[in-house]
Enzyme design. Sequence first.
Site, PDB file in Angstrom:
ATOM      1  N   HIS A 181      -0.531   0.689  -2.627  1.00 41.33           N
ATOM      2  CA  HIS A 181       0.397   0.600  -3.959  1.00 41.33           C
ATOM      3  C   HIS A 181      -0.182   1.392  -5.004  1.00 41.33           C
ATOM      4  O   HIS A 181      -1.362   1.180  -5.313  1.00 41.33           O
ATOM      5  CB  HIS A 181       0.708  -0.889  -4.180  1.00 41.33           C
ATOM      6  CG  HIS A 181       1.976  -0.770  -4.997  1.00 41.33           C
ATOM      7  ND1 HIS A 181       1.924  -0.708  -6.433  1.00 41.33           N
ATOM      8  CD2 HIS A 181       3.278  -0.881  -4.569  1.00 41.33           C
ATOM      9  CE1 HIS A 181       3.328  -0.804  -6.878  1.00 41.33           C
ATOM     10  NE2 HIS A 181       3.982  -1.105  -5.971  1.00 41.33           N
ATOM     11  N   ASP A 216       7.541  -3.226   1.144  1.00 38.12           N
ATOM     12  CA  ASP A 216       8.417  -2.811   2.176  1.00 38.12           C
ATOM     13  C   ASP A 216       7.802  -3.342   3.446  1.00 38.12           C
ATOM     14  O   ASP A 216       8.292  -2.755   4.495  1.00 38.12           O
ATOM     15  CB  ASP A 216       8.501  -1.176   2.224  1.00 38.12           C
ATOM     16  CG  ASP A 216       9.285  -0.560   1.156  1.00 38.12           C
ATOM     17  OD1 ASP A 216      10.076  -1.718   0.636  1.00 38.12           O
ATOM     18  OD2 ASP A 216       8.769   0.192   0.278  1.00 38.12           O
TER      19      ASP A 216
HETATM   20  N1  ACO Z   1      -2.102   4.767   4.541  1.00 43.17           N
HETATM   21  C1  ACO Z   1      -3.464   5.565   4.649  1.00 43.17           C
HETATM   22  N2  ACO Z   1      -4.244   5.573   3.599  1.00 43.17           N
HETATM   23  C2  ACO Z   1      -3.519   5.169   2.389  1.00 43.17           C
HETATM   24  C3  ACO Z   1      -2.479   4.637   2.173  1.00 43.17           C
HETATM   25  C4  ACO Z   1      -1.676   4.267   3.452  1.00 43.17           C
HETATM   26  N3  ACO Z   1      -0.441   3.567   3.364  1.00 43.17           N
HETATM   27  N4  ACO Z   1      -2.232   4.410   0.858  1.00 43.17           N
HETATM   28  C5  ACO Z   1      -3.300   5.052   0.168  1.00 43.17           C
HETATM   29  N5  ACO Z   1      -3.921   5.164   1.080  1.00 43.17           N
HETATM   30  C6  ACO Z   1      -5.474   5.987   0.654  1.00 43.17           C
HETATM   31  C7  ACO Z   1      -5.101   7.450   0.698  1.00 43.17           C
HETATM   32  O1  ACO Z   1      -5.399   8.206   1.706  1.00 43.17           O
HETATM   33  C8  ACO Z   1      -6.142   7.780  -0.377  1.00 43.17           C
HETATM   34  O2  ACO Z   1      -7.564   8.074   0.040  1.00 43.17           O
HETATM   35  P1  ACO Z   1      -8.528   8.891  -0.190  1.00 43.17           P
HETATM   36  O3  ACO Z   1      -8.842   8.753  -1.728  1.00 43.17           O
HETATM   37  O4  ACO Z   1      -9.700   8.848   0.629  1.00 43.17           O
HETATM   38  O5  ACO Z   1      -7.792  10.426  -0.061  1.00 43.17           O
HETATM   39  C9  ACO Z   1      -6.266   6.518  -1.311  1.00 43.17           C
HETATM   40  O6  ACO Z   1      -6.005   5.462  -0.556  1.00 43.17           O
HETATM   41  C10 ACO Z   1      -5.378   6.610  -2.505  1.00 43.17           C
HETATM   42  O7  ACO Z   1      -4.101   7.021  -2.179  1.00 43.17           O
HETATM   43  P2  ACO Z   1      -2.975   7.589  -2.919  1.00 43.17           P
HETATM   44  O8  ACO Z   1      -2.077   8.370  -2.155  1.00 43.17           O
HETATM   45  O9  ACO Z   1      -3.573   8.686  -3.702  1.00 43.17           O
HETATM   46  O10 ACO Z   1      -2.386   6.461  -3.583  1.00 43.17           O
HETATM   47  P3  ACO Z   1      -1.211   6.612  -4.902  1.00 43.17           P
HETATM   48  O11 ACO Z   1      -1.496   5.548  -5.790  1.00 43.17           O
HETATM   49  O12 ACO Z   1      -0.854   7.595  -5.102  1.00 43.17           O
HETATM   50  O13 ACO Z   1      -0.172   6.015  -3.449  1.00 43.17           O
HETATM   51  C11 ACO Z   1       1.475   4.935  -2.150  1.00 43.17           C
HETATM   52  C12 ACO Z   1       0.368   4.973  -3.520  1.00 43.17           C
HETATM   53  C13 ACO Z   1       2.295   6.287  -2.168  1.00 43.17           C
HETATM   54  C14 ACO Z   1       2.366   3.786  -2.263  1.00 43.17           C
HETATM   55  C15 ACO Z   1       0.532   5.193  -0.941  1.00 43.17           C
HETATM   56  O14 ACO Z   1      -0.239   3.978  -0.793  1.00 43.17           O
HETATM   57  C16 ACO Z   1       1.310   5.314   0.121  1.00 43.17           C
HETATM   58  O15 ACO Z   1       1.623   6.361   0.790  1.00 43.17           O
HETATM   59  N6  ACO Z   1       1.631   4.170   0.886  1.00 43.17           N
HETATM   60  C17 ACO Z   1       2.631   4.435   2.148  1.00 43.17           C
HETATM   61  C18 ACO Z   1       3.945   4.631   1.840  1.00 43.17           C
HETATM   62  C19 ACO Z   1       4.608   3.182   1.336  1.00 43.17           C
HETATM   63  O16 ACO Z   1       4.509   2.097   1.851  1.00 43.17           O
HETATM   64  N7  ACO Z   1       5.283   3.221   0.278  1.00 43.17           N
HETATM   65  C20 ACO Z   1       5.935   2.076  -0.280  1.00 43.17           C
HETATM   66  C21 ACO Z   1       5.580   1.849  -1.706  1.00 43.17           C
HETATM   67  S1  ACO Z   1       6.261   0.402  -2.465  1.00 43.17           S
HETATM   68  C22 ACO Z   1       7.652   0.993  -2.898  1.00 43.17           C
HETATM   69  O17 ACO Z   1       7.875   2.081  -3.489  1.00 43.17           O
HETATM   70  C23 ACO Z   1       8.976   0.151  -3.050  1.00 43.17           C
END
Ligand code: ACO
Length: 376
Positions: free
Chosen positions: A262, A313
């Site tokens: 998140h 989710d």
């Molecule tokens: N799976 C694998 N790695 C992840 C995940 C994940 N779900 N979430 C974060 N990471 C990792 C990234 O790969 C990244 O690693 P790195 O720094 O080594 O490259 C680091 O954690 C930071 O990730 P970002 O994508 O930059 O974090 P951001 O804050 O932009 O993204 C997000 C948040 C989009 C929710 C992300 O965690 C994600 O893609 N989750 C999966 C999709 C999801 O469940 N979305 C629902 C969110 S809640 C809602 O909107 C209702």
Amino acid sequence: MTESSALIRGLEGVVAAETQLCDLDGANGRLAYRGYDIADLARQATFEEVCYLLWRGELPKPGQLDRLSVELIAARPIPSALVDAFRLMPKDTDPMRALQAAVAILGMSDPETTDNSHEANVRKAARLTSQMATAICAHHRIRSGQEPIAPATTLGHAANFLYMLTGQRPSPVVTKAFDGSLTLYAEHELNASTFTTRVIVSTQSDMHSAVAGGVGALKGPLHGGAGEAVMRTLMEIGEVANVDAFTEKALAEKRRLMGFGHRVYKAGDPRAAILRGMAEDACRQSGQFKWYEMAVALHDRINKAKGLIPNVDFYSAPLFYSLGIPVDLFTPVIAAGRIAGWSANIVEQHDDNRLIRPRGEYIGPTRRAWMALEKR
Ligand code: ACO
């Protein structure tokens, strides 16, 4: 851009609006709507009470709640033109795409579409909340070759939704679980879809235009679309015994794990903890406990391996599935809850508006000499 200003990718941590709606404490994993803790609201309030709280600022007194319920029930029917439009859509139209079109069509018949005054906005919030629920169910039934079910006049919002979807009046236990999940999804500060709605109305555009945009933003798998992806992941895994092998492979492939992570919550999403309990009860009662067991096992493995926390989710997926909601309706159901918060944010933005217009940092070539077409 020539003025110096730091680029903040994804606007992470940027504060873009003042709000009285949602207090999101990411560091401590706490969430409150207008000062009321989310756990109290999810367990004890009805979705209608939460709507009133978000739109009017206070929990309703009995007479106020009765009046809102009457208003919501009266607004449930949708125009025949919208039902006709659903019949004309290709049968495989994505339900979120259909919902986005439905909101635009509802804007064509709403008597106050272009009135952005506070009171008109609150009335439109109630109409859209009721009509979106009816539209989601009507579209689903039409694409499944069934006739839409007319909304009930004696059921609350959550029970009526499930009734319009299935034709069966849900049990009190199922109704409570669904109602609580609508509350958990109702509002969440400046998430991507709510921010979208604020950007749209900051141009003095209207609620229907903004909500259509919000639906588009919610649809993506990094936002509301994650719930559907979680359920597809659980189905891909199939059995609890396969969770370890799946996790190893997913980590080796550096897969983005849906339902985990998140932008704001780093210690834990309080909604996920509540939904976990609700999913446990619902999966047990519906005889589908394996989905809950798989979700818990996956949560455990992913958390140990990568430190990622489940977001809202994650546990809503086995919960919705065990309530009999089709997987590709998970995101529309989230929209059916989030409309309460989208509309409340739209009211707030219109009431104290300034155009939202950030800057981009230009990184392309500069000062290029013009070249005539024949010389390129
Ligand atoms: N799976 C694998 N790695 C992840 C995940 C994940 N779900 N979430 C974060 N990471 C990792 C990234 O790969 C990244 O690693 P790195 O720094 O080594 O490259 C680091 O954690 C930071 O990730 P970002 O994508 O930059 O974090 P951001 O804050 O932009 O993204 C997000 C948040 C989009 C929710 C992300 O965690 C994600 O893609 N989750 C999966 C999709 C999801 O469940 N979305 C629902 C969110 S809640 C809602 O909107 C209702």
